[in-house]
Design a protein around this motif. Structure first.
Motif, PDB file in Angstrom:
ATOM      1  N   GLU A 192      61.981  -0.176  51.093  1.00  0.00           N
ATOM      2  CA  GLU A 192      62.328  -1.090  49.992  1.00  0.00           C
ATOM      3  C   GLU A 192      62.013  -2.528  50.411  1.00  0.00           C
ATOM      4  O   GLU A 192      62.385  -2.960  51.491  1.00  0.00           O
ATOM      5  CB  GLU A 192      63.822  -0.937  49.646  1.00  0.00           C
ATOM      6  N   ARG A 193      61.351  -3.257  49.508  1.00  0.00           N
ATOM      7  CA  ARG A 193      60.921  -4.617  49.872  1.00  0.00           C
ATOM      8  C   ARG A 193      62.062  -5.637  49.836  1.00  0.00           C
ATOM      9  O   ARG A 193      61.996  -6.670  50.492  1.00  0.00           O
ATOM     10  CB  ARG A 193      59.797  -5.075  48.947  1.00  0.00           C
ATOM     11  N   ILE A 205      66.262  -2.790  39.839  1.00  0.00           N
ATOM     12  CA  ILE A 205      66.782  -3.493  38.659  1.00  0.00           C
ATOM     13  C   ILE A 205      68.284  -3.243  38.500  1.00  0.00           C
ATOM     14  O   ILE A 205      69.022  -4.095  38.015  1.00  0.00           O
ATOM     15  CB  ILE A 205      66.008  -3.061  37.388  1.00  0.00           C
ATOM     16  N   THR A 240      74.941  -2.335  33.469  1.00  0.00           N
ATOM     17  CA  THR A 240      75.373  -1.239  32.585  1.00  0.00           C
ATOM     18  C   THR A 240      74.380  -0.080  32.638  1.00  0.00           C
ATOM     19  O   THR A 240      73.197  -0.273  32.341  1.00  0.00           O
ATOM     20  CB  THR A 240      75.493  -1.718  31.117  1.00  0.00           C
ATOM     21  N   ASP A 275      52.943   1.278  42.787  1.00  0.00           N
ATOM     22  CA  ASP A 275      52.120   0.641  43.830  1.00  0.00           C
ATOM     23  C   ASP A 275      51.426   1.664  44.723  1.00  0.00           C
ATOM     24  O   ASP A 275      50.277   1.463  45.127  1.00  0.00           O
ATOM     25  CB  ASP A 275      52.991  -0.273  44.724  1.00  0.00           C
ATOM     26  N   ARG A 317      60.568   4.328  36.359  1.00  0.00           N
ATOM     27  CA  ARG A 317      59.926   3.719  35.200  1.00  0.00           C
ATOM     28  C   ARG A 317      58.395   3.766  35.251  1.00  0.00           C
ATOM     29  O   ARG A 317      57.745   3.441  34.262  1.00  0.00           O
ATOM     30  CB  ARG A 317      60.436   2.297  34.980  1.00  0.00           C
ATOM     31  N   ARG A 365      63.699   5.147  29.761  1.00  0.00           N
ATOM     32  CA  ARG A 365      63.741   4.244  30.928  1.00  0.00           C
ATOM     33  C   ARG A 365      65.157   3.846  31.313  1.00  0.00           C
ATOM     34  O   ARG A 365      65.347   3.074  32.251  1.00  0.00           O
ATOM     35  CB  ARG A 365      62.897   3.009  30.661  1.00  0.00           C
ATOM     36  N   MET A 411      68.867   3.913  32.963  1.00  0.00           N
ATOM     37  CA  MET A 411      69.071   4.257  34.374  1.00  0.00           C
ATOM     38  C   MET A 411      69.660   5.647  34.604  1.00  0.00           C
ATOM     39  O   MET A 411      69.435   6.231  35.667  1.00  0.00           O
ATOM     40  CB  MET A 411      69.904   3.175  35.039  1.00  0.00           C
TER      41      MET A 411
END
Ligand SMILES: Cc1cc2nc3c(=O)[nH]c(=O)nc-3n(C[C@H](O)[C@H](O)[C@H](O)COP(=O)(O)OP(=O)(O)OC[C@H]3O[C@@H](n4cnc5c(N)ncnc54)[C@H](O)[C@@H]3O)c2cc1C
Length: 462
Positions: free
Chosen positions: A45-46, A53, A60, A170, A380, A393, A395
Protein backbone atom coordinates in the motif's frame (compact mmCIF):
# COMPACT_ATOMS: atom_id res chain seq x y z
CA UNK A 1 6.20 -3.74 -18.92
CA UNK A 2 9.80 -3.80 -17.84
CA UNK A 3 10.59 -0.08 -17.76
CA UNK A 4 13.36 -0.74 -15.22
CA UNK A 5 16.47 -2.90 -15.32
CA UNK A 6 15.11 -5.66 -13.12
CA UNK A 7 18.40 -7.56 -12.95
CA UNK A 8 19.82 -4.77 -10.81
CA UNK A 9 16.86 -4.64 -8.39
CA UNK A 10 17.15 -6.89 -5.30
CA UNK A 11 14.49 -9.48 -4.48
CA UNK A 12 12.67 -8.42 -1.30
CA UNK A 13 10.77 -11.66 -0.78
CA UNK A 14 8.52 -14.28 -2.39
CA UNK A 15 4.90 -14.78 -1.42
CA UNK A 16 1.98 -16.99 -2.37
CA UNK A 17 -0.52 -14.17 -2.79
CA UNK A 18 0.47 -10.58 -3.47
CA UNK A 19 -2.27 -7.98 -3.04
CA UNK A 20 -1.51 -4.61 -4.58
CA UNK A 21 -3.39 -1.72 -3.00
CA UNK A 22 -4.75 -1.76 0.55
CA UNK A 23 -8.18 -0.17 0.11
CA UNK A 24 -11.40 -1.83 1.25
CA UNK A 25 -11.05 -4.39 -1.56
CA UNK A 26 -7.33 -5.05 -1.07
CA UNK A 27 -7.48 -5.40 2.72
CA UNK A 28 -10.46 -7.75 2.36
CA UNK A 29 -8.63 -9.78 -0.29
CA UNK A 30 -5.55 -10.17 1.90
CA UNK A 31 -7.66 -11.19 4.92
CA UNK A 32 -9.72 -13.64 2.87
CA UNK A 33 -6.63 -15.23 1.31
CA UNK A 34 -5.17 -15.94 4.76
CA UNK A 35 -8.54 -16.99 6.16
CA UNK A 36 -8.91 -19.45 3.26
CA UNK A 37 -5.53 -21.06 3.84
CA UNK A 38 -2.91 -19.19 1.79
CA UNK A 39 0.39 -19.69 3.64
CA UNK A 40 1.90 -16.30 2.82
CA UNK A 41 0.10 -13.13 1.83
CA UNK A 42 1.69 -9.72 1.23
CA UNK A 43 -0.22 -6.45 0.98
CA UNK A 44 1.46 -3.46 -0.66
CA UNK A 45 0.00 0.00 0.00
CA UNK A 46 1.40 3.38 -1.01
CA UNK A 47 -0.21 5.36 1.85
CA UNK A 48 0.84 5.28 5.50
CA UNK A 49 -2.42 3.60 6.52
CA UNK A 50 -4.74 0.94 5.10
CA UNK A 51 -8.29 1.46 3.86
CA UNK A 52 -7.96 3.52 0.69
CA UNK A 53 -11.04 5.67 0.16
CA UNK A 54 -12.70 4.04 3.21
CA UNK A 55 -10.23 5.82 5.50
CA UNK A 56 -8.90 8.63 3.28
CA UNK A 57 -12.20 10.26 2.51
CA UNK A 58 -15.36 8.59 3.79
CA UNK A 59 -17.29 7.48 6.85
CA UNK A 60 -20.29 5.44 5.64
CA UNK A 61 -20.45 1.93 4.21
CA UNK A 62 -23.24 1.59 1.69
CA UNK A 63 -24.37 -1.59 0.00
CA UNK A 64 -24.93 -3.80 3.05
CA UNK A 65 -28.71 -3.33 2.80
CA UNK A 66 -31.15 -3.05 -0.10
CA UNK A 67 -33.13 0.20 -0.26
CA UNK A 68 -36.87 0.34 0.45
CA UNK A 69 -39.26 -0.41 3.29
CA UNK A 70 -38.26 -4.04 3.63
CA UNK A 71 -34.46 -3.94 3.53
CA UNK A 72 -32.49 -7.14 3.12
CA UNK A 73 -28.89 -7.54 4.21
CA UNK A 74 -27.02 -8.51 1.04
CA UNK A 75 -23.35 -8.39 2.04
CA UNK A 76 -21.48 -10.08 4.89
CA UNK A 77 -18.30 -12.09 5.34
CA UNK A 78 -15.21 -9.91 5.77
CA UNK A 79 -17.41 -6.81 5.66
CA UNK A 80 -19.27 -8.08 8.72
CA UNK A 81 -15.98 -8.78 10.46
CA UNK A 82 -14.90 -5.16 9.89
CA UNK A 83 -18.20 -3.69 11.09
CA UNK A 84 -18.24 -6.03 14.11
CA UNK A 85 -14.79 -4.77 15.12
CA UNK A 86 -15.93 -1.15 14.79
CA UNK A 87 -19.15 -1.92 16.66
CA UNK A 88 -17.20 -3.52 19.52
CA UNK A 89 -15.55 -0.16 20.25
CA UNK A 90 -18.71 1.92 19.74
CA UNK A 91 -17.49 3.36 16.45
CA UNK A 92 -20.62 2.89 14.27
CA UNK A 93 -24.24 3.93 13.94
CA UNK A 94 -26.75 3.10 11.25
CA UNK A 95 -28.30 5.79 9.06
CA UNK A 96 -31.63 4.35 7.85
CA UNK A 97 -32.40 4.82 4.15
CA UNK A 98 -30.23 7.82 3.50
CA UNK A 99 -30.29 9.30 -0.01
CA UNK A 100 -32.26 6.40 -1.44
CA UNK A 101 -29.25 4.10 -1.38
CA UNK A 102 -30.46 2.05 1.58
CA UNK A 103 -29.29 2.12 5.17
CA UNK A 104 -25.69 3.21 5.58
CA UNK A 105 -23.31 2.04 8.29
CA UNK A 106 -21.60 5.18 9.58
CA UNK A 107 -18.17 4.64 11.18
CA UNK A 108 -15.27 6.57 12.63
CA UNK A 109 -12.70 6.53 9.79
CA UNK A 110 -9.70 7.08 12.06
CA UNK A 111 -10.76 4.07 14.13
CA UNK A 112 -11.19 2.09 10.93
CA UNK A 113 -7.48 2.60 10.13
CA UNK A 114 -6.68 0.85 13.41
CA UNK A 115 -9.26 -1.88 12.78
CA UNK A 116 -7.73 -2.67 9.38
CA UNK A 117 -4.24 -2.71 11.02
CA UNK A 118 -5.39 -5.09 13.73
CA UNK A 119 -7.25 -7.46 11.41
CA UNK A 120 -4.31 -7.64 9.00
CA UNK A 121 -1.81 -8.25 11.80
CA UNK A 122 -4.00 -10.86 13.52
CA UNK A 123 -4.38 -12.67 10.20
CA UNK A 124 -0.62 -12.72 9.63
CA UNK A 125 -0.68 -10.63 6.47
CA UNK A 126 2.73 -9.14 5.66
CA UNK A 127 1.78 -5.49 5.16
CA UNK A 128 4.10 -2.96 3.52
CA UNK A 129 2.84 0.60 3.89
CA UNK A 130 4.53 3.58 2.18
CA UNK A 131 5.36 1.19 -0.64
CA UNK A 132 4.41 1.91 -4.26
CA UNK A 133 3.92 -0.56 -7.07
CA UNK A 134 5.91 0.91 -9.97
CA UNK A 135 6.45 -1.90 -12.46
CA UNK A 136 5.65 -5.50 -13.35
CA UNK A 137 8.27 -8.06 -14.34
CA UNK A 138 7.12 -10.38 -17.08
CA UNK A 139 4.30 -9.74 -19.51
CA UNK A 140 0.53 -9.52 -19.62
CA UNK A 141 0.27 -13.26 -20.20
CA UNK A 142 2.94 -14.17 -17.68
CA UNK A 143 3.55 -11.74 -14.80
CA UNK A 144 6.34 -12.99 -12.52
CA UNK A 145 7.07 -10.28 -9.97
CA UNK A 146 6.43 -6.63 -9.21
CA UNK A 147 8.86 -3.82 -8.63
CA UNK A 148 7.99 -1.61 -5.68
CA UNK A 149 9.52 1.65 -4.52
CA UNK A 150 9.83 2.85 -0.94
CA UNK A 151 12.25 5.03 1.00
CA UNK A 152 14.55 1.99 0.96
CA UNK A 153 14.73 2.18 -2.86
CA UNK A 154 13.51 -0.26 -5.49
CA UNK A 155 12.91 -3.93 -4.71
CA UNK A 156 11.12 -6.90 -6.27
CA UNK A 157 8.42 -9.17 -4.84
CA UNK A 158 7.71 -12.47 -6.57
CA UNK A 159 4.28 -14.10 -6.23
CA UNK A 160 2.26 -17.08 -7.38
CA UNK A 161 -1.01 -15.10 -7.55
CA UNK A 162 -1.42 -11.34 -8.01
CA UNK A 163 -4.49 -9.39 -6.93
CA UNK A 164 -4.74 -5.90 -8.39
CA UNK A 165 -6.75 -3.83 -5.89
CA UNK A 166 -5.13 -0.47 -6.65
CA UNK A 167 -8.44 1.12 -7.67
CA UNK A 168 -6.64 2.46 -10.74
CA UNK A 169 -5.71 -1.01 -12.10
CA UNK A 170 -2.03 -0.05 -11.88
CA UNK A 171 -0.82 -3.66 -11.95
CA UNK A 172 -2.88 -4.33 -15.11
CA UNK A 173 -1.76 -1.09 -16.72
CA UNK A 174 1.91 -1.75 -16.02
CA UNK A 175 1.76 -5.34 -17.23
CA UNK A 176 -0.22 -4.61 -20.39
CA UNK A 177 -3.52 -6.23 -19.35
CA UNK A 178 -6.40 -4.55 -21.22
CA UNK A 179 -8.18 -1.77 -19.32
CA UNK A 180 -10.78 0.86 -20.07
CA UNK A 181 -10.02 4.40 -18.92
CA UNK A 182 -12.96 6.26 -17.39
CA UNK A 183 -14.15 8.99 -19.71
CA UNK A 184 -13.16 7.10 -22.88
CA UNK A 185 -16.62 5.70 -23.59
CA UNK A 186 -18.94 7.59 -21.26
CA UNK A 187 -18.33 10.75 -19.20
CA UNK A 188 -16.25 9.92 -16.13
CA UNK A 189 -17.81 10.43 -12.73
CA UNK A 190 -16.67 13.55 -10.93
CA UNK A 191 -14.13 13.60 -8.08
CA UNK A 192 -14.80 14.89 -4.57
CA UNK A 193 -12.66 16.28 -1.78
CA UNK A 194 -14.61 15.43 1.35
CA UNK A 195 -14.27 17.58 4.46
CA UNK A 196 -15.21 17.46 8.13
CA UNK A 197 -16.33 20.30 10.38
CA UNK A 198 -16.33 20.56 14.17
CA UNK A 199 -18.35 22.61 16.63
CA UNK A 200 -21.64 22.29 14.75
CA UNK A 201 -24.84 22.77 16.75
CA UNK A 202 -26.59 19.72 15.34
CA UNK A 203 -29.73 20.18 17.44
CA UNK A 204 -30.24 23.73 16.14
CA UNK A 205 -29.60 22.45 12.60
CA UNK A 206 -32.18 19.67 13.04
CA UNK A 207 -34.79 21.97 14.51
CA UNK A 208 -34.33 24.46 11.66
CA UNK A 209 -35.22 21.78 9.10
CA UNK A 210 -31.98 19.85 8.64
CA UNK A 211 -31.38 18.57 5.13
CA UNK A 212 -34.41 20.35 3.61
CA UNK A 213 -33.28 23.69 5.00
CA UNK A 214 -29.76 23.02 3.75
CA UNK A 215 -30.97 22.28 0.20
CA UNK A 216 -33.08 25.44 0.17
CA UNK A 217 -30.17 27.55 1.36
CA UNK A 218 -27.82 25.98 -1.20
CA UNK A 219 -30.21 26.74 -4.03
CA UNK A 220 -30.68 30.29 -2.77
CA UNK A 221 -26.92 30.87 -2.45
CA UNK A 222 -26.28 29.59 -5.99
CA UNK A 223 -29.14 31.65 -7.46
CA UNK A 224 -27.98 34.80 -5.67
CA UNK A 225 -24.38 34.17 -6.69
CA UNK A 226 -23.13 35.09 -3.22
CA UNK A 227 -21.34 31.83 -2.51
CA UNK A 228 -20.06 30.24 -5.75
CA UNK A 229 -20.99 26.66 -4.84
CA UNK A 230 -20.36 24.18 -7.66
CA UNK A 231 -23.86 22.71 -7.28
CA UNK A 232 -27.13 22.92 -5.36
CA UNK A 233 -26.91 19.46 -3.77
CA UNK A 234 -24.63 17.71 -1.36
CA UNK A 235 -24.62 15.43 1.62
CA UNK A 236 -23.89 16.83 5.06
CA UNK A 237 -24.26 14.26 7.82
CA UNK A 238 -23.41 13.85 11.46
CA UNK A 239 -20.31 11.89 12.33
CA UNK A 240 -19.47 9.42 15.01
CA UNK A 241 -17.91 12.25 17.01
CA UNK A 242 -20.25 14.71 18.83
CA UNK A 243 -20.72 18.10 17.16
CA UNK A 244 -18.94 17.02 13.97
CA UNK A 245 -20.24 16.58 10.43
CA UNK A 246 -18.74 15.22 7.26
CA UNK A 247 -19.69 16.04 3.69
CA UNK A 248 -19.83 14.71 0.16
CA UNK A 249 -20.45 18.06 -1.52
CA UNK A 250 -17.42 19.24 -3.52
CA UNK A 251 -17.50 18.30 -7.20
CA UNK A 252 -14.47 18.39 -9.48
CA UNK A 253 -15.07 17.51 -13.12
CA UNK A 254 -13.04 17.26 -16.29
CA UNK A 255 -9.73 15.92 -14.95
CA UNK A 256 -8.06 12.56 -15.53
CA UNK A 257 -7.32 10.75 -12.26
CA UNK A 258 -4.23 8.97 -13.63
CA UNK A 259 -2.51 12.07 -15.05
CA UNK A 260 -0.36 13.78 -12.37
CA UNK A 261 -0.88 17.30 -13.72
CA UNK A 262 -4.65 16.80 -13.91
CA UNK A 263 -4.71 15.20 -10.48
CA UNK A 264 -2.75 18.10 -9.00
CA UNK A 265 -5.22 20.55 -10.50
CA UNK A 266 -8.12 18.44 -9.19
CA UNK A 267 -6.68 18.35 -5.64
CA UNK A 268 -6.22 22.13 -5.68
CA UNK A 269 -9.71 22.74 -7.03
CA UNK A 270 -11.20 20.37 -4.43
CA UNK A 271 -9.56 22.27 -1.58
CA UNK A 272 -10.68 25.60 -3.04
CA UNK A 273 -14.30 24.40 -3.21
CA UNK A 274 -14.21 22.96 0.32
CA UNK A 275 -13.55 26.39 1.79
CA UNK A 276 -16.28 27.93 -0.36
CA UNK A 277 -18.64 25.42 1.27
CA UNK A 278 -17.27 26.29 4.70
CA UNK A 279 -17.98 30.00 4.16
CA UNK A 280 -21.49 29.19 2.89
CA UNK A 281 -22.33 26.86 5.78
CA UNK A 282 -21.10 29.32 8.41
CA UNK A 283 -22.94 32.19 6.77
CA UNK A 284 -26.26 30.61 5.75
CA UNK A 285 -26.96 27.38 7.61
CA UNK A 286 -28.41 27.28 11.11
CA UNK A 287 -26.05 25.55 13.56
CA UNK A 288 -22.85 26.20 11.60
CA UNK A 289 -21.98 29.79 12.58
CA UNK A 290 -19.24 28.75 15.02
CA UNK A 291 -17.98 25.74 13.10
CA UNK A 292 -14.74 25.28 11.13
CA UNK A 293 -13.21 22.70 8.80
CA UNK A 294 -11.02 20.31 10.80
CA UNK A 295 -9.98 17.94 8.03
CA UNK A 296 -10.00 17.41 4.28
CA UNK A 297 -9.80 13.97 2.70
CA UNK A 298 -6.11 13.07 2.55
CA UNK A 299 -6.55 12.53 -1.21
CA UNK A 300 -9.32 13.68 -3.49
CA UNK A 301 -11.94 10.92 -3.82
CA UNK A 302 -11.70 9.29 -7.25
CA UNK A 303 -14.87 7.42 -8.19
CA UNK A 304 -13.52 5.82 -11.36
CA UNK A 305 -10.27 5.76 -13.30
CA UNK A 306 -9.11 2.57 -15.04
CA UNK A 307 -11.18 -0.63 -15.17
CA UNK A 308 -10.24 -4.11 -16.26
CA UNK A 309 -11.62 -5.40 -19.57
CA UNK A 310 -12.10 -8.84 -18.12
CA UNK A 311 -13.59 -12.17 -19.15
CA UNK A 312 -17.02 -10.70 -18.40
CA UNK A 313 -18.07 -7.06 -18.27
CA UNK A 314 -20.99 -6.29 -15.95
CA UNK A 315 -23.54 -4.03 -17.71
CA UNK A 316 -26.39 -1.67 -16.90
CA UNK A 317 -28.74 -4.34 -18.33
CA UNK A 318 -27.39 -6.88 -15.83
CA UNK A 319 -28.03 -4.49 -12.93
CA UNK A 320 -31.51 -3.40 -13.95
CA UNK A 321 -32.42 -6.89 -15.26
CA UNK A 322 -31.46 -8.50 -11.94
CA UNK A 323 -29.10 -10.83 -13.77
CA UNK A 324 -28.14 -14.22 -12.38
CA UNK A 325 -24.90 -16.10 -13.11
CA UNK A 326 -23.67 -19.64 -12.41
CA UNK A 327 -20.35 -18.20 -11.25
CA UNK A 328 -21.82 -15.57 -8.92
CA UNK A 329 -19.62 -14.57 -5.99
CA UNK A 330 -21.54 -11.59 -4.58
CA UNK A 331 -24.80 -9.73 -5.01
CA UNK A 332 -25.61 -6.03 -5.15
CA UNK A 333 -28.84 -4.12 -4.57
CA UNK A 334 -27.45 -0.58 -4.70
CA UNK A 335 -28.89 1.78 -7.31
CA UNK A 336 -26.87 3.19 -10.19
CA UNK A 337 -25.66 6.50 -8.73
CA UNK A 338 -23.86 8.45 -11.42
CA UNK A 339 -22.34 11.80 -10.49
CA UNK A 340 -21.52 13.73 -13.62
CA UNK A 341 -21.23 17.18 -15.11
CA UNK A 342 -24.47 18.29 -16.77
CA UNK A 343 -24.62 19.69 -20.29
CA UNK A 344 -25.00 23.21 -18.88
CA UNK A 345 -21.69 22.78 -17.00
CA UNK A 346 -23.39 22.23 -13.62
CA UNK A 347 -23.55 19.01 -11.72
CA UNK A 348 -26.18 16.30 -11.59
CA UNK A 349 -26.61 12.89 -10.04
CA UNK A 350 -28.46 10.29 -12.14
CA UNK A 351 -30.18 7.51 -10.18
CA UNK A 352 -31.59 4.21 -11.48
CA UNK A 353 -32.92 1.64 -9.03
CA UNK A 354 -32.78 -2.14 -9.19
CA UNK A 355 -36.44 -3.12 -9.82
CA UNK A 356 -38.50 -4.23 -6.79
CA UNK A 357 -35.59 -3.44 -4.46
CA UNK A 358 -33.99 -6.65 -5.67
CA UNK A 359 -30.41 -7.62 -6.35
CA UNK A 360 -28.28 -8.71 -9.29
CA UNK A 361 -25.49 -11.25 -9.10
CA UNK A 362 -21.87 -10.46 -9.93
CA UNK A 363 -19.91 -13.19 -11.70
CA UNK A 364 -16.38 -14.32 -10.83
CA UNK A 365 -15.33 -13.64 -14.46
CA UNK A 366 -15.57 -9.87 -13.76
CA UNK A 367 -12.37 -10.23 -11.75
CA UNK A 368 -10.43 -12.33 -14.26
CA UNK A 369 -8.27 -10.75 -16.96
CA UNK A 370 -8.36 -12.42 -20.37
CA UNK A 371 -4.59 -12.37 -20.67
CA UNK A 372 -3.40 -14.69 -17.88
CA UNK A 373 -4.46 -17.21 -15.26
CA UNK A 374 -2.53 -15.85 -12.25
CA UNK A 375 -4.17 -12.45 -11.75
CA UNK A 376 -7.39 -11.25 -10.14
CA UNK A 377 -8.68 -7.67 -10.12
CA UNK A 378 -10.79 -6.59 -7.14
CA UNK A 379 -12.62 -3.41 -6.15
CA UNK A 380 -13.46 -0.35 -8.14
CA UNK A 381 -11.21 -1.38 -11.05
CA UNK A 382 -13.20 -4.60 -11.70
CA UNK A 383 -14.63 -5.29 -15.15
CA UNK A 384 -17.85 -3.32 -15.63
CA UNK A 385 -19.33 -0.63 -17.81
CA UNK A 386 -19.55 2.92 -16.47
CA UNK A 387 -23.21 2.43 -15.40
CA UNK A 388 -22.78 -0.96 -13.77
CA UNK A 389 -19.73 0.35 -11.94
CA UNK A 390 -21.81 3.28 -10.67
CA UNK A 391 -24.04 0.74 -8.90
CA UNK A 392 -21.51 -1.84 -7.74
CA UNK A 393 -18.83 0.46 -6.24
CA UNK A 394 -20.20 0.79 -2.69
CA UNK A 395 -17.83 -0.45 -0.04
CA UNK A 396 -19.92 -3.44 1.11
CA UNK A 397 -19.51 -4.67 -2.47
CA UNK A 398 -15.82 -3.77 -2.83
CA UNK A 399 -15.18 -5.69 0.41
CA UNK A 400 -17.21 -8.60 -1.00
CA UNK A 401 -15.15 -8.49 -4.21
CA UNK A 402 -11.94 -8.57 -2.19
CA UNK A 403 -13.32 -11.42 -0.11
CA UNK A 404 -14.18 -13.45 -3.23
CA UNK A 405 -10.81 -12.80 -4.89
CA UNK A 406 -8.78 -13.60 -1.77
CA UNK A 407 -10.67 -16.87 -1.26
CA UNK A 408 -10.29 -17.74 -4.96
CA UNK A 409 -6.54 -17.10 -4.82
CA UNK A 410 -6.13 -19.41 -1.81
CA UNK A 411 -8.28 -22.16 -3.36
CA UNK A 412 -6.41 -22.05 -6.66
CA UNK A 413 -3.15 -22.63 -4.79
CA UNK A 414 -4.59 -25.38 -2.60
CA UNK A 415 -6.17 -27.21 -5.54
CA UNK A 416 -3.25 -26.40 -7.86
CA UNK A 417 -5.61 -25.17 -10.57
CA UNK A 418 -5.42 -22.02 -12.64
CA UNK A 419 -7.71 -19.22 -11.48
CA UNK A 420 -10.09 -19.47 -14.46
CA UNK A 421 -10.49 -23.24 -13.93
CA UNK A 422 -11.48 -23.03 -10.27
CA UNK A 423 -14.54 -25.07 -9.26
CA UNK A 424 -17.31 -22.51 -8.76
CA UNK A 425 -19.43 -24.68 -6.41
CA UNK A 426 -16.34 -25.12 -4.25
CA UNK A 427 -15.58 -21.37 -4.17
CA UNK A 428 -19.23 -20.47 -3.55
CA UNK A 429 -19.50 -23.04 -0.77
CA UNK A 430 -16.37 -21.63 0.91
CA UNK A 431 -17.67 -18.05 0.63
CA UNK A 432 -21.04 -18.99 2.13
CA UNK A 433 -19.32 -20.78 5.02
CA UNK A 434 -17.33 -17.58 5.60
CA UNK A 435 -20.54 -15.55 5.90
CA UNK A 436 -20.60 -14.03 2.40
CA UNK A 437 -24.06 -13.40 0.92
CA UNK A 438 -24.64 -14.95 -2.50
CA UNK A 439 -28.42 -14.82 -2.67
CA UNK A 440 -31.19 -12.47 -1.60
CA UNK A 441 -32.16 -13.32 2.02
CA UNK A 442 -35.83 -14.03 2.64
CA UNK A 443 -36.01 -12.24 5.96
CA UNK A 444 -36.11 -8.48 6.39
CA UNK A 445 -32.94 -7.09 7.97
CA UNK A 446 -32.98 -6.14 11.64
CA UNK A 447 -31.97 -2.49 11.41
CA UNK A 448 -31.67 -0.46 14.57
CA UNK A 449 -30.05 2.98 14.32
CA UNK A 450 -27.75 2.35 17.27
CA UNK A 451 -27.16 -1.31 16.71
CA UNK A 452 -25.65 -3.74 14.26
CA UNK A 453 -27.16 -7.13 13.68
CA UNK A 454 -24.91 -8.08 10.85
CA UNK A 455 -22.86 -10.87 12.31
CA UNK A 456 -25.01 -13.92 11.62
CA UNK A 457 -21.89 -15.91 10.79
CA UNK A 458 -18.79 -13.87 11.26
CA UNK A 459 -15.78 -15.52 9.64
CA UNK A 460 -12.81 -16.52 11.75
CA UNK A 461 -9.46 -15.09 10.83
CA UNK A 462 -6.55 -17.42 11.64
C1 LIG B 1 -16.24 10.91 -3.20
C2 LIG B 1 -16.70 9.49 -3.06
C3 LIG B 1 -17.80 9.21 -2.27
C4 LIG B 1 -18.21 7.90 -2.11
N1 LIG B 1 -19.22 7.63 -1.23
C5 LIG B 1 -19.42 6.36 -0.84
C6 LIG B 1 -20.20 6.09 0.32
O1 LIG B 1 -20.71 7.00 0.98
N2 LIG B 1 -20.36 4.80 0.68
C7 LIG B 1 -19.81 3.76 -0.03
O2 LIG B 1 -19.99 2.60 0.34
N3 LIG B 1 -19.03 4.00 -1.13
C8 LIG B 1 -18.80 5.28 -1.52
N4 LIG B 1 -17.95 5.54 -2.56
C9 LIG B 1 -17.38 4.42 -3.34
C10 LIG B 1 -16.31 3.65 -2.57
O3 LIG B 1 -15.72 4.47 -1.60
C11 LIG B 1 -15.21 3.10 -3.48
O4 LIG B 1 -15.74 2.51 -4.64
C12 LIG B 1 -14.39 2.06 -2.73
O5 LIG B 1 -13.92 2.60 -1.50
C13 LIG B 1 -13.23 1.59 -3.58
O6 LIG B 1 -12.45 0.69 -2.84
P1 LIG B 1 -11.18 0.01 -3.53
O7 LIG B 1 -10.49 -0.75 -2.47
O8 LIG B 1 -11.58 -0.68 -4.77
O9 LIG B 1 -10.28 1.25 -4.02
P2 LIG B 1 -9.53 2.36 -3.15
O10 LIG B 1 -10.22 2.65 -1.92
O11 LIG B 1 -9.24 3.45 -4.12
O12 LIG B 1 -8.16 1.63 -2.76
C14 LIG B 1 -7.07 1.49 -3.62
C15 LIG B 1 -5.83 1.44 -2.76
O13 LIG B 1 -4.70 1.17 -3.57
C16 LIG B 1 -3.63 2.03 -3.22
N5 LIG B 1 -2.80 2.20 -4.40
C17 LIG B 1 -3.16 2.76 -5.58
N6 LIG B 1 -2.15 2.70 -6.45
C18 LIG B 1 -1.12 2.10 -5.80
C19 LIG B 1 0.19 1.75 -6.19
N7 LIG B 1 0.66 1.99 -7.42
N8 LIG B 1 0.99 1.15 -5.27
C20 LIG B 1 0.53 0.89 -4.01
N9 LIG B 1 -0.71 1.19 -3.60
C21 LIG B 1 -1.53 1.77 -4.50
C22 LIG B 1 -4.33 3.32 -2.79
O14 LIG B 1 -3.51 4.12 -1.97
C23 LIG B 1 -5.56 2.78 -2.06
O15 LIG B 1 -5.31 2.54 -0.70
C24 LIG B 1 -17.54 6.84 -2.78
C25 LIG B 1 -16.43 7.13 -3.59
C26 LIG B 1 -16.00 8.44 -3.72
C27 LIG B 1 -14.78 8.73 -4.54
Amino acid sequence: MDILDHDRIPLHHETDVLVLGGGSAGCSAALAARMSGAASVTLVERAGFPGGISTQALDTFYGFFTPGDEPRKVAGGIGDRVVDALDAVGAIFLRPNTYGAGTGVNYNPERLKLVWDELLNEAGVRTLLHTHLVDVEGSADSPEAVVVWSKAGFSRIRARVFIDATGDADFCHRSGIACETAGEKEPAQTMTTTFRMANVDLEAYRQAGGKQMLMKEMARAVDEGVHPLPRKEGSVHRMNVPGCISTVAVRVAGFCATDPEDLTAAEQEGRRQAFIYEAFLRDRVVGFAESRIIGLSSSIGVRESRRLEGRYRLTRGDCLGRATFDDKVLVCGAPIEDHRRSEGGGEETHWAYIPDNGVYEVPYRCFLPKENARTLVAGRCFSATHDAHASCRSMAQTMAMGHACGAAAALSLEDDVALPDLSMPRLQDLLRRQGAVLEMPESVADIRPDGWAGNQSTPTIP
